[in-house]
Design a protein around this motif. Structure first.
Motif, short mmCIF file in Angstrom:
data_model
loop_
_atom_site.label_atom_id
_atom_site.label_comp_id
_atom_site.label_asym_id
_atom_site.label_seq_id
_atom_site.Cartn_x
_atom_site.Cartn_y
_atom_site.Cartn_z
N VAL A 210 1.90 -1.72 -3.14
CA VAL A 210 1.25 -0.43 -2.94
C VAL A 210 -0.24 -0.65 -2.77
N GLU A 240 -4.47 6.27 0.39
CA GLU A 240 -3.29 6.75 -0.33
C GLU A 240 -3.59 6.97 -1.80
N SER A 241 -4.35 6.07 -2.41
CA SER A 241 -4.74 6.23 -3.81
C SER A 241 -6.13 5.64 -3.99
N SER A 258 -4.41 10.50 -5.92
CA SER A 258 -3.26 9.81 -5.35
C SER A 258 -2.46 10.76 -4.47
N ARG A 259 -1.98 10.23 -3.35
CA ARG A 259 -1.11 11.00 -2.46
C ARG A 259 0.33 10.52 -2.51
N ILE A 260 0.61 9.48 -3.28
CA ILE A 260 1.92 8.84 -3.22
C ILE A 260 2.58 8.82 -4.59
N GLU A 262 4.31 6.56 -6.05
CA GLU A 262 4.28 5.28 -6.75
C GLU A 262 3.09 5.17 -7.70
N LYS A 308 6.76 -0.28 -4.33
CA LYS A 308 7.16 0.55 -3.21
C LYS A 308 8.35 -0.11 -2.52
#
Length: 880
Positions: A210, A240-241, A258-260, A262, A308
């Motif tokens: 990730v 993404e983060s 964070s967008r994810i 994980e 991930k």
């Protein structure tokens, strides 16, 4: 004294939520326990007319606070001096917060905690539901809170409720110009400089596959709104983060986005004393340098960042499949040959279902080996592709208790992921977070113990809650796990009330019931054969107790054979997932909700779903219960479950039902508050034909059924002393088009007792006869006396009277029955047989004739006193 407060370093969401809470607690004082963010201080300096009525904390005597209302916060470490107030046992704490749970949370007895974009949204929704209006100024302050915490309704944590709350506030005059000016402010020169330093230090590295971005800077003075810089960096660089670490004097400020899935930034920063959501969090660290804070984050990343992984990494290939024509017997041979528990079913090159060894074995047990697997395969399944995240696969297999997920590349089936594959992956150590280890035998739904206990205290009488706790204590003494199950648990979560308490004990239920009764002055009725008992409390309240047990069926539609088993197997024998919830009552786990089969998910999604594909084969009465629960709860029968219903109809399994069991299910449906919808649903599923082949819904009996609802409601509103069996009225209406011989056949099919069968036939015949008499009179336009109405309807039961009102198309007839029910049937003579005897008339049949004649005169207004009645009798007897 009531006080509304929030956390130190308050932001616009704190302010908006406090303003909204003031509408719910109008006598409360609004207090900031600490400082406010710079953006909010600027707002108060630059605007006029928007300052709410605030009270300084130093002007309040903490000892006088009896209720503390906290918004956007529920941790003692974040409310300053008010922490001591929150800990006092005499203070009632209400909390309205949208942050996830964390260690050290304050225990509340009121309020609402729910994940959404902002705390202001939670309170706005409550105001909307209660119909409490707000002024344009209040709407603007509340809108500031929503817009700030949702990034102008763009953050991933934003929910539908946030949009709904914003829409409502806009309709109430929220000023978006003011909101835009202070939520989307231009950066100060100091912020621009800090942003430049952060961008120059930005680095991205891969952790567990990730991408994690990290930036840092140090300055010797305080710069506000660091979170704004984190948002800008994330959007500018499309990250993404992101974690930014800024040293300011003696403190280090960490902000993460964070967008994810994980990367749960809230969980990571809680390890550093901070907190927040999975998508947005912050922490303030003392006694650390920036270098030390960065090192600590890098230590945490491998432990807290989930790898991930995708379906392509985990799937098994090539895939063994079954043609749709395969019989159940052949399927067992193939499943055994390849040593698998489930296999995809293929038709015309495409996948149409999944058949499992468990269902195959059950079907063979019931002698269905010659049927195609298409009759009992699962037709609902997840469509994964090689890039589907493992987290999604895991949620499906664990959350919905599935055994297999097919993986497609376009239209081609390229692999499968089984429950065993997932277990192997989870055990491999790829996920180090202990909280990510699931118990596949028990799903823990997102309803915590304290929420269940809150629902009990809110929806149940105090004596019932106390009784449940006492039941748990008896279980503790016997070292037996004790659970409240079934409809009681279901309706509690739905916010309704259910006084039917079913208790299940993992052990000897009769011993448990007798022990409870001995210490609580109760009576017990036990049934040793089934391991069940009924506890009868001194006030007559009853509690059903059973030992956990399993059931198996010798033949389709037969009554079950019962054996002792575990709680899980006991719940598995039930009809639908929504009825499989259990609430533990033992003291240590009081209020613990147990959900083995995804019941909470189906309650949330409003779905009626069977537990296994042979459910309707083993007990066809469940078909009627599916309809009943669907209509009572406003749910929808799941597509696959409806397919199984139609299969049971097609295979004629309902023909094997005993008439008494079928009648019982029909009566329960007709006793529902809205039985017509259930009747329509039964018709659509082809169920009415099992009651009688000629029973259908036509325009006429549909009309009568609709009228029954109206007349029953009318009768109930009269508060008459009569107890009406409303199911009988609906039953007569439903079957009103059947011929007399068909009606008799139907009663025989339903095993109606001889006495009650004669009663139903008598109701039907007399109702039709009287209806015909009255309609002829109305059609002939001859005058109808009140005495005519009385003697037509005298002796008819309330059920027949209501049936006549529903069936007639003539308003005049309906008025006749109404007049009889509300006035005429209470009319009586003042004279009695003793009076006739005193006059000198010998006892005999003529007494009835004379008294009826007197009653007719009174009904028609010809006599009104005892003297007038006596005079009339003497005239009739020529005694004058």
């Amino acid at each position: 004294m009531d006080v509304i407060a929030t956390h130190v370093n308050a932001d616009f969401d704190c302010l908006g939520a406090m303003v909204a809470a003031k509408k719910l607690y109008p006598e409360a004082l609004m207090v900031f326990p600490g400082s406010q963010e710079k953006s909010m201080r600027d707002f108060f300096l630059k605007t006029t007319g928007y300052m709410p009525a605030l009270t300084r904390l130093k002007d309040i005597d903490p000892a006088q606070i009896s209720r503390l209302i906290l918004v956007d916060c529920r941790h003692t470490s974040r409310i300053g001096r008010l922490a001591e107030v929150a800990k006092r046992p005499d203070v009632e704490v209400h909390i309205y917060d949208h942050h996830p749970d964390s260690a050290g949370d304050i225990t509340k007895i009121g309020g609402e905690i729910r994940e959404c974009g902002s705390s202001t949204t939670i309170l706005t929704k409550i105001l909307m539901e209660k119909g409490i209006e707000v002024t344009p100024v209040e709407a603007t302050l509340m809108m500031l809170g929503i817009y700030e915490d949702t990034g102008n309704l763009t953050f991933p944590s934003t929910t539908v409720d946030d949009y709904g709350a914003a829409s409502w506030l806009l309709a109430h005059g929220a000023n978006l110009n003011v909101v835009a000016e202070f939520v989307s402010q231009e950066l100060t020169p100091e912020q621009v400089s800090l942003l430049n330093d952060l961008l120059h230090s930005l680095q991205t590295a891969s952790v567990n596959g990730v991408d994690i971005s990290l930036a840092h800077a140090s300055i010797d003075h305080y710069v506000g709104d660091v979170a704004v810089l984190a948002h800008m960096m994330r959007d500018m660089e499309n990250l993404e983060s992101l974690f930014i670490v800024v040293g300011m004097g003696e403190r280090v400020y960490i902000v993460a986005r964070s967008r994810i899935p994980e990367v749960d930034v809230g969980a990571i920063l809680r390890e550093l004393g901070g907190g927040g959501h999975a998508t947005a969090a912050s922490a303030t660290v003392r006694d650390h340098t920036v270098i030390q804070a960065l090192a600590r984050l890098k230590q945490l990343f491998p432990e807290w960042i989930n790898p991930k992984r995708t379906a392509g990494d985990l799937m098994s290939s090539p895939v063994k499949t079954l043609p749709v024509e395969t019989t159940i017997a052949e399927a067992r041979e193939l499943l055994t040959r390849y040593n698998v528990n489930s296999m995809p079913v293929i038709e015309g090159g495409g996948m149409v279902g999944i058949i499992s060894l468990r269902i195959v074995e059950k079907a063979l047990y019931h002698g269905l080996g010659s049927l195609s697997v298409s009759e009992y395969m699962h037709t609902e399944f997840m469509l994964a592709d090689p890039d589907t995240p493992i987290a999604v696969i895991q949620n499906y297999i664990v959350g919905q208790h599935r055994r297999l997920v097919p993986v497609f590349a376009g239209e081609d089936l390229v692999g499968v992921i089984t429950r065993t594959d997932l277990l192997r992956y989870m055990y491999s150590g790829m996920q180090h977070n202990a909280e990510a280890v699931y118990d596949l035998g028990r799903e823990n739904p997102p309803v915590r113990r304290r929420e269940v206990v809150h629902l009990m205290n809110k929806n149940l009488p105090r004596r019932v809650v106390d009784t449940l706790r006492e039941l748990g204590k008896v279980g503790d003494g016997l070292e037996l796990p004790v659970f409240a199950i079934g409809g009681f648990a279901r309706d509690l979560l739905l916010g309704g009330k259910n006084d039917d308490i079913d208790i299940t004990v993992e052990g000897d239920g009769i011993l448990f019931a007798e022990t409870f009764a001995a210490t609580h002055e109760c009576r017990v009725k036990s049934h040793a054969k089934f391991g069940t008992a009924v506890i009868v409390l001194p006030d007559g309240f009853k509690i059903d107790v059973a030992s956990t047990r399993l059931e198996f069926y010798e033949t389709p539609g037969a009554l079950p054979t019962v054996e002792r088993s575990s709680l899980k197997m006991d719940l598995y024998r039930r009809d639908f997932t929504i009825n499989t919830l259990a609430i533990q009552l033992n003291t240590a786990n009081f209020g613990l909700l147990i959900d083995y089969f995804g019941a909470y998910r189906d309650l949330r999604d409003k779905v009626i779903r069977v537990l296994h594909n042979l459910s309707f084969v083993e007990d066809p009465t469940r078909v009627f219960r599916a309809v009943r629960f669907e209509q009572r709860l406003g749910f929808q029968i799941a597509r696959h479950t409806e397919n199984l219903v139609r299969n049971a109809v097609k295979m004629g399994f309902l023909d094997k039902l005993g008439g008494r069991r079928l009648l019982n299910e029909l009566v329960i449906i007709l006793r529902e508050r809205e039985p017509v919808r259930a009747i329509l649903r039964m018709e659509s599923l082809g169920l009415l034909g099992f009651i009688h082949p000629d029973l259908t819904l036509e325009t006429e009996n549909l009309r009568v059924l609709d009228e029954v609802k109206k007349v029953v409601t009318w009768f109930e509103l009269l508060y008459q002393r009569d107890q009406v069996e409303t199911w009988v009225v609906y039953f007569l209406a439903l079957t009103s088009l059947l011929a007399d011989d068909a009606f008799f056949e139907m009663c025989t099919r339903l095993s109606v007792s001889e006495h009650y069968r004669e009663k139903l036939i008598d109701m039907r015949v007399h109702g039709e006869q009287m209806l015909a008499v009255m309609e002829r009179k109305v059609a002939g336009k001859k005058p109808v006396l009140r005495s005519n109405i009385y003697f037509w309807l005298r002796g008819l039961s309330p059920e027949v009277l209501l049936y006549i009102m529903a069936k007639t198309r003539r308003d005049e007839v309906r008025k006749f029955v109404s007049l009889y029910v509300t006035q005429l049937r209470e009319v009586t003579c003042m004279l009695t047989g003793d009076d006739l005897k005193a006059i000198g008339l010998p006892p005999g049949p003529r007494y009835r004739e004379i008294l009826d004649a007197v009653l007719s005169a009174r009904l028609n207004g010809e006599v009104s006193t005892r003297e007038e009645e006596s005079r009339l009798v003497k005239q009739m007897l020529n005694f004058v």
